[in-house]
Every structure is written in structure tokens, then in C-alpha cells.
Design a protein around this motif. Structure first.
Motif, PDB file in Angstrom:
ATOM      1  N   UNK A 163       0.767  -1.374  -0.133  1.00 31.97           N
ATOM      2  CA  UNK A 163       0.198   0.017   0.179  1.00 31.97           C
ATOM      3  C   UNK A 163       1.177   1.120  -0.089  1.00 31.97           C
ATOM      4  N   UNK A 164       1.421   0.862   0.519  1.00 34.54           N
ATOM      5  CA  UNK A 164       3.022   2.668   0.635  1.00 34.54           C
ATOM      6  C   UNK A 164       3.288   2.275  -0.973  1.00 34.54           C
ATOM      7  N   UNK A 165       4.260   1.923  -0.873  1.00 36.91           N
ATOM      8  CA  UNK A 165       4.974   1.837  -2.198  1.00 36.91           C
ATOM      9  C   UNK A 165       4.221   2.183  -3.340  1.00 36.91           C
ATOM     10  N   UNK A 166       2.438   1.613  -3.350  1.00 34.63           N
ATOM     11  CA  UNK A 166       1.626   2.009  -4.534  1.00 34.63           C
ATOM     12  C   UNK A 166       1.261   3.415  -4.541  1.00 34.63           C
ATOM     13  N   UNK A 222      -6.274   1.779  -7.684  1.00 33.53           N
ATOM     14  CA  UNK A 222      -6.712  -0.192  -6.847  1.00 33.53           C
ATOM     15  C   UNK A 222      -6.157  -0.077  -5.674  1.00 33.53           C
ATOM     16  N   UNK A 223      -5.200   1.117  -5.354  1.00 37.16           N
ATOM     17  CA  UNK A 223      -4.840   0.883  -4.188  1.00 37.16           C
ATOM     18  C   UNK A 223      -6.330   1.048  -2.919  1.00 37.16           C
ATOM     19  N   UNK A 224      -8.013   1.961  -3.458  1.00 32.38           N
ATOM     20  CA  UNK A 224      -8.444   2.084  -2.458  1.00 32.38           C
ATOM     21  C   UNK A 224      -9.113   0.296  -2.374  1.00 32.38           C
ATOM     22  N   UNK A 225      -9.425  -0.227  -3.841  1.00 35.54           N
ATOM     23  CA  UNK A 225      -9.821  -1.761  -4.337  1.00 35.54           C
ATOM     24  C   UNK A 225      -8.360  -2.530  -2.704  1.00 35.54           C
ATOM     25  N   UNK A 226      -6.874  -2.012  -2.789  1.00 33.46           N
ATOM     26  CA  UNK A 226      -6.491  -3.482  -1.800  1.00 33.46           C
ATOM     27  C   UNK A 226      -6.892  -3.005  -0.442  1.00 33.46           C
ATOM     28  N   UNK A 227      -7.237  -1.299   0.075  1.00 32.37           N
ATOM     29  CA  UNK A 227      -7.165  -1.610   1.251  1.00 32.37           C
ATOM     30  C   UNK A 227      -8.557  -1.960   1.760  1.00 32.37           C
ATOM     31  N   UNK A 267     -14.083 -14.242   0.813  1.00 33.80           N
ATOM     32  CA  UNK A 267     -12.870 -14.031   1.962  1.00 33.80           C
ATOM     33  C   UNK A 267     -11.577 -14.171  -0.016  1.00 33.80           C
ATOM     34  N   UNK A 268     -11.917 -15.353   0.093  1.00 33.58           N
ATOM     35  CA  UNK A 268     -10.754 -16.261  -0.892  1.00 33.58           C
ATOM     36  C   UNK A 268     -11.005 -14.902  -1.601  1.00 33.58           C
ATOM     37  N   UNK A 269     -11.751 -14.664  -2.194  1.00 34.30           N
ATOM     38  CA  UNK A 269     -11.363 -13.206  -3.638  1.00 34.30           C
ATOM     39  C   UNK A 269     -11.082 -12.600  -2.915  1.00 34.30           C
ATOM     40  N   UNK A 270     -11.159 -11.411  -2.014  1.00 34.37           N
ATOM     41  CA  UNK A 270     -10.206 -10.649  -1.146  1.00 34.37           C
ATOM     42  C   UNK A 270      -8.564 -11.082  -0.862  1.00 34.37           C
ATOM     43  N   UNK A 271      -8.522 -12.133  -0.541  1.00 31.59           N
ATOM     44  CA  UNK A 271      -7.169 -12.728  -0.482  1.00 31.59           C
ATOM     45  C   UNK A 271      -6.388 -12.878  -2.108  1.00 31.59           C
ATOM     46  N   UNK A 272      -6.934 -13.433  -2.237  1.00 28.22           N
ATOM     47  CA  UNK A 272      -6.511 -13.659  -3.930  1.00 28.22           C
ATOM     48  C   UNK A 272      -5.727 -11.785  -4.406  1.00 28.22           C
TER      49      UNK A 272
END
Length: 361
Positions: free
Chosen positions: A168-171, A179-184, A210-215
Motif C-alpha cells: 500500500x505504501x509503495x503504491x 487500485x489502492x482503495x480496492x486493496x485497502x 474472503x477467498x476473492x479478497x485474499x487472492x
């Protein structure tokens, strides 16, 4: 041979003459004429003799009555000790059990009364069996809580959190990507699911989420070189299930199946009903390096999941499912070295479950 004076009392024969009663000194005289036979029936009775006989009869009656009472008391005492007391103890024990008090052993014995002896013995056997079940249940609850604690501790380890935050920091600094928001968001949902604990069931749909978020997170942080295919019966999405049983299987399939093999791999997630037995079958299959039989046994039964596996160990999930649903449920492994690994999860098909509580992240 009538006493003196009795003959003078004989009445004339008359049809229907009543009995003649006279008292002569110490005698009571009863005369009953029988005209047809031209004779009399004469009874001479001494009152003292009758009284004496009466007292003798009374004595016999009293002695018999007292003896009957004593015998009844002895029998009652014996029956009370050998029959009534054991039954009363059983009743008192059951009353205490109804109030939540521990069931005591009945000490009364039936003696030579076989039925009562068998009743007491059977009750005591059941009490001991209940005590064993209660002790076993207590151990299982303690064990289940320990597994829950280990599962929560291991769900998101420190390396995973560090890698995610660094990504997140480097992005944010270098790319300023959308996609930072999506990652968070994905990471927050995973944290929320973890912090809500294992007390309540989740659903198949949330496990898949949960699987989809993890992937999604792994694709960014580790350049996840893997394709995921889903084959899920739509009618099962709302079915309740235990928490954290799917994502750990996908994680292990990638890091310990596909990643060591190199190249692009595939993971297939299949969820289907077993209507005849009222079960749900969840299968996670990868085309990775596979494992031999010895490794399968270690993964499934080792305490802590084995040194080869991180996160929630497969054995942890397997034990939790068996403790929660019964020994006929849990995980089985089918694998061929250098070809594939298939992990099958069997859980009961329940129509409704408890909803998760809300936790802000």
C-alpha cells in the motif's frame, strides 16, 4: 338325665311353641320343642364357661393382631431399606440433576430382590456414563476454544500484514494507482472477518468473498501467478458453515502446491450438495507438486498443521469441524506426487445459521 327341676320346665307340645329360656342357679336353660317328633332339645349352658372361652378367644385374637402388626413392621422396614430407600435416592438424585447439581451414586442395595438390584446398578452405570460424557464434553469445549484461539492467532500472520502495508505504501508513493482503495477495502474486509471471531457461523458466500479478497491482495503483493476457477452451486451460497475453512485451503494450495512447481498454476474450487446424506462437499484442487501419503497424514493430523504449512493448519480446520459437527465430517486429502492435490471438506447442510455481528474496521 336332666338336672332337678328342668323337667318341670318342659312345655306342652304345641305347634309353633317358642324356645323356652330359664335361669336355674348357675345354669342357663334353653328348651326347644319339636312337636312332630314328640321331643325336646334342651341346652344347658354355664355362663362362666362361655366367658372363659370368650377371654381365651380374645387373647388369641389380640396375640394374632399384635403378631401381625410386628410382622408387618418388620416386612415394611425390610422393604423400605431394600426397595423404597433406593428408589427414593434415585428420585432425589434426579431432582438434584434437574436443579443443575451433579448426579450422585445411589448407595442403597436391593439385596436378594433382583429387580431392585438391577435398577440401582443400571442407574449407577448411567450416572458414571453421564459423568464420562460430561468430562469428555468439557475437554472437547476446552480443545475447541484452544483451536479457535490458534486459528485467530494464525489467520493473518505478521509477514502477511507487513507485506500488505508495504505494498500500500509503495503504491501510494510511486504509482498513485486507483487500485489502492480496492486493496485497502479487501484487506479491511479480511481483518473484519477475522476480528469477528469463530463464535458464530458464516455462509458459503462470505467464505468465497474472503477467498476473492485474499487472492486480490496476493496478486498485488506477490504477483500471484495462478488462475482460480469456481464451480459453485448457486443454491448453496446462503448455506451456513464454520468460519475460515476455505481461504486457508486456497493459501496452502498455492504456496505449497503451485509455487514450488513454478509457472502458471490453477486452483479449482468446487462446492456442491450431497442431498442424499444432507451434506455439502467443498473441494479445493490444485495442479501443483502434490504430496506423498506420509505427508498427507502429517498435514491432516499433526498438532499445529506441520512445519511445512503456515497460517491455519489443515489439521486445525479438520479438528474444528469434527468437534463442531461430529467425526463423520472434516477434511480428506487425495494427492499424487508431481500431479495434483485435492482437499475435500464435508460439512452438514443446514438451512439457517446465526448472523455475524458488526465490527467496524
Amino acid at each position: 338325665a336332666l338336672p332337678h327341676g328342668v323337667r318341670d320346665l318342659l312345655p306342652d307340645f304345641k305347634e309353633g311353641e317358642d324356645v323356652v329360656y330359664r335361669t336355674m342357679g348357675d345354669l342357663d336353660v334353653f328348651i326347644y320343642p319339636i312337636p312332630r317328633e314328640r321331643c325336646y332339645m334342651v341346652f344347658l349352658i354355664e355362663p362362666k364357661s362361655i366367658l372363659s372361652e370368650s377371654w381365651h378367644l380374645m387373647t388369641v385374637v389380640v396375640i394374632s393382631l399384635v403378631s401381625g402388626i410386628l410382622i408387618s413392621l418388620i416386612l415394611w422396614r425390610s422393604m423400605n431399606r431394600r426397595v423404597v430407600q433406593p428408589i427414593l435416592q434415585i428420585r432425589a438424585s434426579l431432582d438434584r440433576a434437574r436443579d443443575g447439581v451433579h448426579l450422585p451414586i445411589v448407595t442403597g442395595r436391593g439385596g436378594e430382590i433382583e429387580e431392585v438390584e438391577e435398577l440401582v446398578s443400571s442407574y449407577n452405570r448411567n450416572v458414571r456414563y453421564i459423568d464420562e460424557l460430561a468430562e469428555k464434553l468439557s475437554e472437547q469445549k476446552t480443545r475447541y476454544k484452544d483451536l479457535e484461539y490458534k486459528a485467530l492467532q494464525s489467520q493473518i500472520n505478521s509477514h502477511f500484514i507487513t507485506n500488505t502495508l508495504n505494498a500500500v505504501r509503495w503504491l501510494a508513493i510511486m504509482q498513485k494507482a486507483t487500485n489502492i482503495k480496492e486493496l485497502i477495502d479487501a484487506f479491511s474486509r479480511l481483518l473484519k472477518s477475522t476480528w469477528q471471531g469463530l463464535e458464530h457461523d458464516t455462509t458459503i458466500e462470505r467464505e468465497l468473498s474472503n477467498v476473492q479478497d485474499y487472492i486480490f491482495i496476493q496478486q498485488i503483493t506477490h504477483s500471484y501467478n495462478c488462475e482460480i476457477f469456481y464451480d459453485v452451486e448457486p443454491g448453496l451460497l446462503k448455506a451456513p458453515c464454520a468460519k475460515f475453512i476455505l481461504q486457508p485451503l486456497v493459501e496452502n494450495a498455492y504456496f505449497h502446491g503451485i509455487a514450488p512447481k513454478g509457472g502458471v498454476g490453477t486452483i479449482r474450487i468446487g462446492i456442491r450438495p450431497d442431498g442424499e446424506k444432507g451434506r455439502i462437499i467443498i473441494q479445493v484442487t490444485d495442479d501443483g507438486v502434490g504430496m506423498d501419503r506420509e505427508t498427507q497424514v502429517q498435514v491432516l493430523h499433526s498438532q499445529g498443521g506441520g512445519s511445512r504449512f503456515n497460517g491455519i493448519g489443515i489439521s486445525n480446520i479438520h479438528q474444528r469441524l469434527q468437534l463442531k459437527y461430529g467425526e463423520e465430517y472434516g477434511i480428506s486429502i487425495e494427492s499424487e506426487v508431481g500431479s495434483y492435490t485435492k482437499m475435500t471438506v464435508v460439512i452438514p447442510w443446514m438451512e439457517t445459521g446465526k448472523e455475524e455481528g458488526e465490527t467496524n474496521v
